[in-house]
Design an enzyme around this catalytic site. Structure first.
Site: not given
Length: 158
Positions: A116, A134
């Site tokens: 991330d 995402d």
């Protein structure tokens, strides 16, 4: 159908390319501001699900669990997409969700955790960091909800 395969390839490709850039150009937890006080690129490895849920489970079990669950989800969503292919927006939504799931699945298989790096915040209040995969899942779910609520059913052969 070919354009949807290209969509999946493009989303997964962009996801993996951006993660590659972060992993190979930043140290873990390194951060640099893009928009001061609002958005930074911050390298984080997320061992859990969305927002770090289940991150405290035993690593071997957690990784296997998420790989199996993701594969099952991709199969189920693929079946739904095939059954509902006449609903163009819904089908597009499913393709985005599958793309994101594949992007994060690749991380789980090869890195053991999800990379991330998109870090939004205001002052000390942070939204959990996320990635391109995402984003694809979130946009896909948004369009799926829009389709379910607002798009009229397609009548078949009546």
């Amino acid at each position: 159908m070919k354009k949807y395969i290209l969509l999946i390839a493009a989303v997964v490709g962009l996801d993996q390319f951006t993660k590659y850039l972060v992993v190979h150009n930043m140290s873990l937890y390194e951060s640099f501001p893009v928009i001061k006080g609002f958005f930074s690129i911050t390298f984080i490895l997320n061992p859990g699900a969305a927002f770090g849920m289940m991150a405290d489970l035993n690593e071997a079990y957690r990784q296997l669990f998420f790989i199996i669950i993701t594969i099952i989800a991709i199969v189920i969503i693929s079946i739904l997409a095939y059954r509902e292919k006449q609903h163009k927006l819904r089908f597009f939504s499913y393709m985005l969700i599958i793309s994101g799931a594949l992007g994060n699945l690749i991380d789980r298989i090869f890195v053991g955790k999800v990379v991330d790096f998109l870090d939004f915040y205001i002052g000390k209040y942070h939204w959990p960091a996320f990635n391109v995969a995402d984003c694809a899942i979130s946009v896909g779910i948004f369009f799926l909800i829009v389709d379910i609520i607002f798009v009229k059913e397609v009548k078949s052969g009546d």
